[in-house]
Design a protein around this motif. Structure first.
Motif, mmCIF file in Angstrom:
data_model
loop_
_atom_site.group_PDB
_atom_site.id
_atom_site.type_symbol
_atom_site.label_atom_id
_atom_site.label_comp_id
_atom_site.label_asym_id
_atom_site.label_seq_id
_atom_site.Cartn_x
_atom_site.Cartn_y
_atom_site.Cartn_z
ATOM 1 N N LYS A 106 0.895 -1.247 0.143
ATOM 2 C CA LYS A 106 0.096 0.140 0.109
ATOM 3 C C LYS A 106 0.912 1.226 0.063
ATOM 4 O O LYS A 106 1.978 1.312 0.492
ATOM 5 N N GLY A 107 0.120 2.290 -0.549
ATOM 6 C CA GLY A 107 1.191 3.699 -0.592
ATOM 7 C C GLY A 107 1.355 4.054 0.710
ATOM 8 O O GLY A 107 0.545 3.931 1.720
ATOM 9 N N ASN A 108 2.708 4.592 1.123
ATOM 10 C CA ASN A 108 3.061 5.125 2.397
ATOM 11 C C ASN A 108 2.104 6.113 2.892
ATOM 12 O O ASN A 108 1.687 7.027 2.223
ATOM 13 N N PRO A 109 1.389 5.593 4.093
ATOM 14 C CA PRO A 109 0.606 6.592 4.898
ATOM 15 C C PRO A 109 1.071 8.201 5.305
ATOM 16 O O PRO A 109 0.260 8.946 5.266
ATOM 17 N N LEU A 110 2.565 8.278 4.947
ATOM 18 C CA LEU A 110 2.933 9.579 5.233
ATOM 19 C C LEU A 110 3.168 10.253 3.835
ATOM 20 O O LEU A 110 4.231 10.435 3.490
ATOM 21 N N GLY A 111 2.162 10.556 3.334
ATOM 22 C CA GLY A 111 2.169 11.509 2.056
ATOM 23 C C GLY A 111 1.761 10.704 0.732
ATOM 24 O O GLY A 111 1.310 11.399 -0.363
ATOM 25 N N PHE A 112 1.648 9.354 0.644
ATOM 26 C CA PHE A 112 1.423 8.687 -0.606
ATOM 27 C C PHE A 112 0.396 7.610 -0.607
ATOM 28 O O PHE A 112 0.336 6.610 -1.307
ATOM 29 N N GLY A 117 -0.208 0.852 -4.224
ATOM 30 C CA GLY A 117 0.832 0.004 -3.712
ATOM 31 C C GLY A 117 2.117 0.557 -4.094
ATOM 32 O O GLY A 117 2.291 1.702 -4.306
ATOM 33 N N GLY A 118 3.054 -0.391 -4.259
ATOM 34 C CA GLY A 118 4.394 -0.125 -4.885
ATOM 35 C C GLY A 118 5.336 0.135 -3.425
ATOM 36 O O GLY A 118 5.226 -0.450 -2.459
ATOM 37 N N GLN A 119 6.023 1.285 -3.655
ATOM 38 C CA GLN A 119 6.999 1.578 -2.511
ATOM 39 C C GLN A 119 7.480 3.000 -2.509
ATOM 40 O O GLN A 119 7.232 3.650 -3.681
ATOM 41 N N THR A 120 8.189 3.415 -1.379
ATOM 42 C CA THR A 120 8.748 4.639 -1.272
ATOM 43 C C THR A 120 10.098 4.562 -1.625
ATOM 44 O O THR A 120 10.796 3.535 -0.958
ATOM 45 N N THR A 172 10.148 -3.084 10.164
ATOM 46 C CA THR A 172 9.920 -2.491 10.943
ATOM 47 C C THR A 172 8.414 -2.780 11.136
ATOM 48 O O THR A 172 7.433 -2.796 10.145
ATOM 49 N N CYS A 173 7.685 -2.977 12.309
ATOM 50 C CA CYS A 173 6.521 -3.643 12.730
ATOM 51 C C CYS A 173 5.760 -2.248 12.860
ATOM 52 O O CYS A 173 5.861 -1.453 14.048
ATOM 53 N N LEU A 174 4.843 -1.981 12.106
ATOM 54 C CA LEU A 174 4.287 -0.396 12.107
ATOM 55 C C LEU A 174 2.783 -0.578 13.002
ATOM 56 O O LEU A 174 1.927 -1.396 12.537
ATOM 57 N N GLN A 175 3.073 -0.386 14.243
ATOM 58 C CA GLN A 175 1.801 -0.195 15.087
ATOM 59 C C GLN A 175 0.932 1.006 14.726
ATOM 60 O O GLN A 175 -0.305 1.335 15.140
ATOM 61 N N THR A 176 1.618 2.133 14.402
ATOM 62 C CA THR A 176 1.045 3.164 13.936
ATOM 63 C C THR A 176 1.910 3.567 12.536
ATOM 64 O O THR A 176 2.954 3.334 12.210
ATOM 65 N N SER A 177 1.277 4.643 11.691
ATOM 66 C CA SER A 177 1.819 5.180 10.369
ATOM 67 C C SER A 177 3.209 5.835 10.764
ATOM 68 O O SER A 177 4.202 5.773 9.895
ATOM 69 N N CYS A 301 19.038 18.901 -3.888
ATOM 70 C CA CYS A 301 17.411 18.830 -3.881
ATOM 71 C C CYS A 301 17.099 18.066 -2.532
ATOM 72 O O CYS A 301 17.846 17.073 -2.041
ATOM 73 N N ASN A 302 16.024 18.422 -1.926
ATOM 74 C CA ASN A 302 15.493 17.747 -0.711
ATOM 75 C C ASN A 302 13.831 17.772 -0.832
ATOM 76 O O ASN A 302 13.217 18.670 -1.099
ATOM 77 N N SER A 303 13.262 16.487 -0.603
ATOM 78 C CA SER A 303 11.847 16.309 -0.644
ATOM 79 C C SER A 303 11.369 16.557 0.782
ATOM 80 O O SER A 303 12.027 16.237 1.733
ATOM 81 N N ASP A 304 9.998 16.788 0.646
ATOM 82 C CA ASP A 304 9.166 16.983 1.954
ATOM 83 C C ASP A 304 9.195 15.429 2.306
ATOM 84 O O ASP A 304 9.022 14.539 1.871
ATOM 85 N N LEU A 305 9.109 15.321 3.772
ATOM 86 C CA LEU A 305 9.178 14.075 4.492
ATOM 87 C C LEU A 305 7.752 13.663 4.779
ATOM 88 O O LEU A 305 7.498 12.521 5.395
ATOM 89 N N MET A 306 6.787 14.522 4.425
ATOM 90 C CA MET A 306 5.497 14.270 4.734
ATOM 91 C C MET A 306 4.502 14.237 3.756
ATOM 92 O O MET A 306 3.075 13.809 3.738
#
Length: 349
Positions: A106-112, A117-120, A172-177, A301-306
């Protein structure tokens, strides 16, 4: 990556970053049994992969001829000039009754979250947020050449002792995003409420000559030393970007312990038959158009982290929704949905 570091970066924005940190979404392109690096030309390959990036992906991708920027017509990644291919094995749930079910990404809950699906994907230089290789932020980073490819990890590994060779392959076991602590080198043993995030960090030093090697690994190496004093070994003196995948596998539909093995052991396996997690691995084929990646690093260059803002005026970008539209004709047709009595290809666990 540590959540504390992410919070700091988000609070101060891109201007606070001293080095390059590109972070972007790459939606799922295709899931099928092809592997042009380890099993070139073999249709189907022994085990199942999830592939993201440019639609030039194929069973054969010769390093002497493959410039993916000229082969592909679209990409699932946010940078519109990135036709690279990034792929991993596929995660399965093994139920108590011995049947298997494919786990979706699934898309990363932090912005994606809009991604199918796919990946960051990250491209990092020393000193940037998320970099796990040490060294000074002033280190010159040389972008990859056309035809460059590499792998990391070993699908035959089944022990903690073996995985020490690749300490930057973790779960990483994600208990929260926002969970970013407690990384392990094996499958998490408890249920993960939001999913399992698989972290794959590639080496950052290159021999400066070969775009590939017989094992797809010997032409690259991790730095030696630690902290800001970490540097590339003399055999691999050229700094290259750290390519880093975060793939979130949506294990939440399988959190019912009544489905897990009777002894309570963790129920997930890789498509190549690994129930330990130590065999995790990743594959990469470079495909940025022209000098786009080098321009991004030269511009720090630097991307947003959220969110999905690449923050890099020198790069052409597209929306996640546009990336979702990129597709590739499936080469190997087989049923990958529902419950299965065996893993695709008959791989044994």
């Amino acid at each position: 990556m540590h959540w504390k570091g992410l919070l700091t970066a988000a609070a101060f924005g891109p201007a606070a970053q001293a080095a390059t940190m590109l972070r972007f979404s790459c939606s799922q392109l295709v899931v099928e049994r092809l592997d042009p690096l380890v099993n070139p030309g073999q249709v189907p390959s022994p085990h199942l992969h999830q592939i993201v990036g440019g639609n030039g992906f194929n069973a054969t991708m010769d390093s002497d001829a493959a410039d993916l920027a000229t082969v592909a017509s679209c990409t699932t990644c946010t940078p519109a000039e990135d036709f690279s291919n990034y792929w991993t094995a596929v995660m399965f749930f093994k139920a108590r009754n011995g049947t298997y079910h494919r786990v979706a990404t699934k898309g990363n809950p932090l912005g994606f979250t809009a991604a199918t699906g796919g990946q960051t994907v990250y491209y990092l230089s020393p000193g940037s947020q998320g970099s796990n290789v040490g060294g000074s932020g002033n280190a010159k980073v040389t972008a990859f050449r056309p035809g460059f490819r590499m792998t990391v990890g070993d699908p035959s590994f089944r022990s903690a002792a073996e995985i020490k060779k690749y300490p930057q392959l973790t779960y990483t076991c994600l208990q929260t995003s926002t969970t970013r602590g407690g990384e392990t080198t094996n499958f998490p043993k408890a249920a993960c409420k939001v999913g399992i995030m698989v972290n794959i960090r590639f080496p950052t030093c290159w021999d400066g000559k070969n775009v590939d090697s017989p094992d797809h690994q010997s032409h690259v190496a991790y730095p030696t030393g630690s902290g800001t004093s970490a540097g590339c070994p003399s055999t691999h003196p050229v700094r290259i970007p750290q390519v880093f995948y975060e793939t979130i596998w949506d294990t939440s539909p399988f959190n019912d312990k009544a489905l897990w093995p009777a002894d309570g052991s963790q129920p997930f396996v890789w498509s190549f038959g690994d129930a330990t997690g130590y065999g995790t691995h990743g594959d990469y084929v470079f495909g940025w158009k022209g000098d786009a990646l080098q321009r991004a690093f030269d511009a720090n260059c630097n991307s947003d982290l959220m969110g999905n803002n690449v923050n890099c005026p020198t790069l052409k970008t597209q929306t996640i929704q546009q990336g979702n539209q990129c597709s590739k004709k499936v080469t190997v047709r087989e049923n990958l949905d529902g419950w299965m009595t065996t893993l695709p290809g008959g791989m044994t666990v």
